[in-house]
Motif scaffolding. Structure first.
Motif, mmCIF file in Angstrom:
data_model
loop_
_atom_site.group_PDB
_atom_site.id
_atom_site.type_symbol
_atom_site.label_atom_id
_atom_site.label_comp_id
_atom_site.label_asym_id
_atom_site.label_seq_id
_atom_site.Cartn_x
_atom_site.Cartn_y
_atom_site.Cartn_z
ATOM 1 N N VAL A 182 39.701 25.896 22.923
ATOM 2 C CA VAL A 182 40.166 26.570 24.118
ATOM 3 C C VAL A 182 41.161 25.707 24.897
ATOM 4 O O VAL A 182 41.477 25.998 26.041
ATOM 5 N N ALA A 183 41.614 24.639 24.276
ATOM 6 C CA ALA A 183 42.639 23.778 24.872
ATOM 7 C C ALA A 183 42.217 23.232 26.227
ATOM 8 O O ALA A 183 42.995 23.205 27.157
ATOM 9 N N CYS A 184 40.963 22.798 26.343
ATOM 10 C CA CYS A 184 40.505 22.277 27.629
ATOM 11 C C CYS A 184 40.939 20.838 27.831
ATOM 12 O O CYS A 184 40.963 20.350 28.954
ATOM 13 N N ARG A 219 39.503 39.004 25.757
ATOM 14 C CA ARG A 219 38.230 38.340 26.015
ATOM 15 C C ARG A 219 38.392 36.834 26.124
ATOM 16 O O ARG A 219 37.502 36.137 26.577
ATOM 17 N N GLU A 266 40.685 33.600 27.411
ATOM 18 C CA GLU A 266 41.733 33.336 28.388
ATOM 19 C C GLU A 266 42.793 32.396 27.861
ATOM 20 O O GLU A 266 43.966 32.659 27.927
ATOM 21 N N LYS A 267 42.314 31.290 27.321
ATOM 22 C CA LYS A 267 43.225 30.203 27.042
ATOM 23 C C LYS A 267 43.169 29.909 25.559
ATOM 24 O O LYS A 267 42.087 29.910 24.968
ATOM 25 N N MET A 312 33.322 43.695 18.539
ATOM 26 C CA MET A 312 32.605 44.690 19.329
ATOM 27 C C MET A 312 33.507 45.369 20.343
ATOM 28 O O MET A 312 34.455 44.789 20.841
ATOM 29 N N VAL A 353 35.044 46.434 23.525
ATOM 30 C CA VAL A 353 35.068 45.832 24.852
ATOM 31 C C VAL A 353 35.876 46.714 25.788
ATOM 32 O O VAL A 353 36.841 47.355 25.385
ATOM 33 N N LYS A 354 35.411 46.733 27.028
ATOM 34 C CA LYS A 354 36.132 47.543 28.011
ATOM 35 C C LYS A 354 37.300 46.764 28.570
ATOM 36 O O LYS A 354 37.183 45.579 28.806
ATOM 37 N N ASP A 411 33.175 28.214 32.899
ATOM 38 C CA ASP A 411 34.578 28.248 32.524
ATOM 39 C C ASP A 411 35.290 26.919 32.730
ATOM 40 O O ASP A 411 36.475 26.830 32.488
ATOM 41 N N ILE A 430 38.210 25.763 30.683
ATOM 42 C CA ILE A 430 39.463 26.504 30.648
ATOM 43 C C ILE A 430 39.953 26.843 32.043
ATOM 44 O O ILE A 430 40.941 27.545 32.192
ATOM 45 N N ASP A 490 41.712 26.284 35.562
ATOM 46 C CA ASP A 490 42.785 25.440 36.097
ATOM 47 C C ASP A 490 42.332 24.628 37.297
ATOM 48 O O ASP A 490 42.966 23.654 37.674
ATOM 49 N N PRO A 522 33.062 47.271 39.105
ATOM 50 C CA PRO A 522 32.578 47.988 37.915
ATOM 51 C C PRO A 522 33.694 48.338 36.941
ATOM 52 O O PRO A 522 33.455 48.489 35.738
ATOM 53 N N GLN A 552 34.032 45.439 34.222
ATOM 54 C CA GLN A 552 32.879 44.890 33.509
ATOM 55 C C GLN A 552 33.034 45.069 32.003
ATOM 56 O O GLN A 552 33.575 46.059 31.544
ATOM 57 N N PHE A 553 32.541 44.095 31.265
ATOM 58 C CA PHE A 553 32.468 44.260 29.810
ATOM 59 C C PHE A 553 31.309 43.430 29.275
ATOM 60 O O PHE A 553 30.766 42.577 29.973
ATOM 61 N N ILE A 554 30.925 43.710 28.065
ATOM 62 C CA ILE A 554 29.846 42.949 27.442
ATOM 63 C C ILE A 554 30.470 42.043 26.401
ATOM 64 O O ILE A 554 31.230 42.483 25.544
ATOM 65 N N ASP A 555 30.183 40.754 26.504
ATOM 66 C CA ASP A 555 30.856 39.814 25.606
ATOM 67 C C ASP A 555 30.098 39.686 24.285
ATOM 68 O O ASP A 555 29.088 40.360 24.049
ATOM 69 N N LYS A 601 38.058 39.113 34.236
ATOM 70 C CA LYS A 601 38.568 37.786 33.871
ATOM 71 C C LYS A 601 39.997 37.546 34.308
ATOM 72 O O LYS A 601 40.305 36.461 34.775
ATOM 73 N N HIS A 602 40.897 38.463 34.090
ATOM 74 C CA HIS A 602 42.241 38.258 34.668
ATOM 75 C C HIS A 602 42.745 39.544 35.312
ATOM 76 O O HIS A 602 43.319 40.396 34.645
ATOM 77 N N ASP A 649 40.335 35.856 39.035
ATOM 78 C CA ASP A 649 39.200 35.901 38.121
ATOM 79 C C ASP A 649 37.978 36.255 38.957
ATOM 80 O O ASP A 649 37.430 35.406 39.659
ATOM 81 N N ARG A 708 34.649 34.173 38.646
ATOM 82 C CA ARG A 708 34.552 32.830 39.198
ATOM 83 C C ARG A 708 34.411 32.843 40.713
ATOM 84 O O ARG A 708 34.054 31.848 41.314
ATOM 85 N N ARG A 715 49.493 28.332 35.577
ATOM 86 C CA ARG A 715 48.364 28.681 34.730
ATOM 87 C C ARG A 715 48.458 27.988 33.371
ATOM 88 O O ARG A 715 49.430 28.132 32.646
#
Lengths: 188, 539
Positions: free
Chosen positions: A74-76, A99, A101-102, A185, A187-188, B117, B120, B122, B155, B158-161, B170-171, B181, B184, B246
């Motif tokens: 993830v390039a941290c 899903r 980010e980086k 899976m 994803v929304k 997070d 990743i 910033d 809402p 929302q998503f399920i990972d 997330k963004h 985000d 966060r 970013r």
């Protein structure tokens, strides 16, 4: 203080010639063994025979892959921060996958500077970096080739790591199809 | 939620000292402020998330809890909203296990649904949540891994990972410059308070309640204010991130140079954050008198052009020849200084004028429109060092005169002044002047029209000083990002043309003292990081 007294040499030893011949005999004995019974030698005849390397040996690095083939990194920059030799160079960019980010854009390890301490592997929060390739020989024609890029680090075959489940998740591995189903899976 | 009228009172040098008891020990603290600032003044740091010295107190994070002795015994109070009273008894974690536990619990709650997070993010490395965790938190995780994170915010996002956790937001694109985000976010509402009471344009709002709270804009609207990047500064976590920065660089790899933004006469105090020989971002540097913690987008994003379209430093010999020829043959020289000239540049320019005698004339000013102060971090005047011009006796607004009398001059020397770029129509008269020498950092329109263009250092790469519109003398520091080491500061080039080269900025500043009596008592090294108020200032 301890005084060690040398045993005085006997006449035969002082004459030198007999001892020299005795040493020559040892040499000849081993040379003959190497010629006719080399399998009994305790050494490995290196380029033909390879030593057995365990996967805990800190060899050349590799980057683990997700089921879809992208690097797990993830390039941290934790590995670069932990590296005592400052041989890791990372550039990050935004990922196309919603899903994630980086993602890593550039991942270079300079193996001429690397001290193979394994701290980068310890530092990695996503278990993306490993040193279990068992590749311990580095031979290249020029200095630039010693720098492993993203392509070199991700270009490994799951068949070389049959016992490692994580490696089998990568494309070409036995668990790839199953992992890909979970990975893809909805994803929304 | 936040009471916008309630700005915190910050301690000053003139604050009355009162005695309070911290952990049963008497200490003298500033009496006209809140407990958090008072404790800070005596070196006791209180972890906090929502409190910001230049934003109204909201008191919603509950991270700054301390115990106070009251009529009903020892009670937990928030330090940021408790005014200091003489004789009050305060207990910090140093003596009170209850405070320690309360802060730890607050911290734990804040981290319950905060994503892991940090690798990743910033903000990692300068994140308030990370700092507080090290100071007040450090709990063992009591999360049940089979449940994992459970995000309830917006809402729609929302998503399920892949691990089956409920995640979200997330963004979220808030506007042209800021990305949100939602996961966060810790709902400190600093950004909402900033937009409401500092920026004056309520573009951000908290929606939902309790665990379901999330930051959002009004439907169909965007966050597009001139100060919107300040919300990324005030955000204590990595929820608000600037698009331009970013994933560019991990913050611990950046070095910081404190300097002054020279594109506006307020002279906003800034940090130039640089690594690998280039500037990665510009951050506001807190100066209570000047820009507080704020910085306009214009000043913040200007750095992206600093290393582009630069002029090389070639042909110095030719300029010397032109100057010496003018000296021997005669003919008038117009010396034009632009707003980004420092006090040192002006001192060198005056020396050059003195060496040329009566044939030279000083001009200064800009064709750009002078706006009105916005009350945050801009004065609206593009002539950054205007007060410095006045102090040094260099005209600061007589370009019209120069254009009118262009025919009289034989040589035009412009220093950091992009006359043709600012108003080509007005400046076209200047093309009548046969030799036009442009000393400029950039290959701009003036350099293109010049007969001789000579590259100098940009203001981000020089030592120097300027006087801002509040009459505060401020110091510029050199950021080591100069694209070419052969480039020299303008004061060095001008003083060499004048015949007495300045080796460093402090020499030039000493010379400036000879021209401006207000500066004569000062030395360059004695200028404070927050600036020195000169006499007659109204800050």
């Amino acid at each position: 203080m301890r005084v060690i007294r040398q045993k005085p040499m006997t006449l035969g030893e002082r004459l030198y010639i007999f001892e020299a011949l005795r040493g020559l005999w040892t040499t000849l004995k081993h040379a003959a063994r190497g010629l006719f019974r080399y399998e009994t030698l305790p050494t490995i005849s290196y380029p033909e025979g390879k030593p057995e390397v365990r996967n805990t040996y800190r060899a050349k690095h590799r980057l683990m892959l997700r089921p879809d083939g992208t690097p797990r990194c993830v390039a941290c920059g934790m590995c670069a921060a932990a590296c005592p030799a400052h041989c890791i160079f990372i550039e990050a960019t935004a990922s196309d996958d919603p899903r994630i980010e980086k993602r890593v854009m550039r991942f270079d390890i300079d193996h001429l500077t690397c001290v193979f301490c394994g701290l980068c592997v310890e530092a990695c929060p996503v278990d993306a970096l490993r040193m279990d390739t068992k590749e311990m020989v580095f031979e290249h024609r020029n200095r630039d080739d010693f720098v492993a890029h993203l392509y070199d680090l991700t270009n490994w075959d799951p068949k070389d790591y049959p016992d490692d489940e994580q490696s089998q998740v990568a494309p070409g591995g036995t668990k790839n199809a199953e992992a890909l189903r979970v990975w893809g899976m909805e994803v929304k | 939620m936040s009471n916008y009228y309630n700005m915190p009172k910050l301690p000053t040098e003139n604050s009355p000292k009162v005695e309070i008891f911290v952990d049963d020990k008497p200490v003298m603290v500033p009496g006209d402020t809140n407990l958090l600032e008072a404790l800070k003044a005596v070196g006791i740091e209180t972890p906090h998330v929502c409190y910001h010295p230049y934003l109204p107190v909201s008191g919603n994070c509950r991270q700054c809890l301390v115990e106070q002795e009251g009529p009903r015994g020892r009670m937990l109070v928030i330090a940021c909203y408790t005014p200091v009273a003489p004789g009050m008894k305060i207990y910090t974690p140093a003596s009170s296990a209850r405070v320690k536990n309360a802060r730890k619990a607050t911290q734990e709650f804040m981290l319950v649904n905060h994503p892991l997070d940090c690798p990743i993010c910033d903000k990692a490395g300068e994140c308030t949540l990370q700092e507080n965790y090290m100071e007040a938190g450090q709990n063992e995780s009591r999360m049940r891994p089979e449940y994992g994170k459970n995000y309830h915010g917006n809402p729609a996002h929302q998503f399920i990972d892949a691990k089956g956790q409920l995640r979200g937001g997330k963004h979220v694109d808030l506007g042209p410059r800021v990305l949100l985000d939602e996961e966060r976010c810790v709902q400190c509402d600093r950004c909402v308070r900033f937009m409401r009471s500092i920026a004056g344009s309520e573009q951000l709002q908290l929606a939902g309640r309790a665990d379901h709270t999330y930051i959002t804009t009004f439907p169909g609207e965007k966050l597009d204010h001139e100060y919107d990047l300040c919300v990324t500064d005030v955000c204590p976590v990595g929820a608000m991130t600037a698009k331009y920065f970013r994933f560019q660089k991990r913050v611990w790899l950046l070095s910081h140079t404190p300097t002054i933004s020279m594109d506006d006469s307020l002279g906003a105090n800034i940090w130039l954050d640089h690594a690998d020989g280039r500037i990665y971002r510009v951050m506001p540097r807190c100066n209570p008198e000047v820009n507080r913690s704020w910085l306009s987008n214009t000043s913040r994003l200007a750095f992206q052009q600093f290393d582009k379209n630069r002029l090389p430093a070639m042909g110095f010999r030719v300029i010397q020849e032109v100057i010496s020829e003018t000296k021997s043959v005669g003919g008038k020289v117009a010396l034009v200084a632009g707003g980004a000239c420092t006090i040192e540049d002006l001192a060198a320019l005056r020396m050059l004028k003195d060496s040329l005698g009566d044939s030279a004339e000083l001009f200064g000013g800009t064709f750009k429109k002078v706006g009105a102060p916005d009350g945050i971090a801009m004065s609206g005047d593009p002539m950054a060092n205007r007060m410095g011009f006045k102090l040094m006796g260099v005209p600061d607004d007589n370009l019209a005169d120069l254009v009118k009398r262009a025919g009289e001059f034989k040589v035009l020397v412009t220093v950091n002044a992009d006359l043709f770029g600012e108003d080509a129509a007005a400046a076209s008269a200047l093309e009548k002047i046969p030799s036009r020498i442009a000393l400029s950092a950039f290959n701009d329109a003036t350099a293109a029209k010049a007969t001789l263009a000579f590259g100098i250092r940009h203001w981000s790469e020089i030592q120097g000083s300027m006087v801002n519109s509040l009459n505060i003398l401020q110091k510029l520091n050199a950021c080591p990002v100069c694209p070419d080491e052969k480039l020299r500061p303008a004061y060095e080039v001008l003083s060499e043309l004048a015949g007495a080269k300045f080796g460093c900025a402090s020499e030039a500043f000493r010379q400036a003292g000879a021209y401006a009596p207000a500066l004569s008592g000062l030395t360059y090294d004695s200028i404070k990081s927050t600036g020195n108020l000169l006499e007659g200032g109204n800050a």
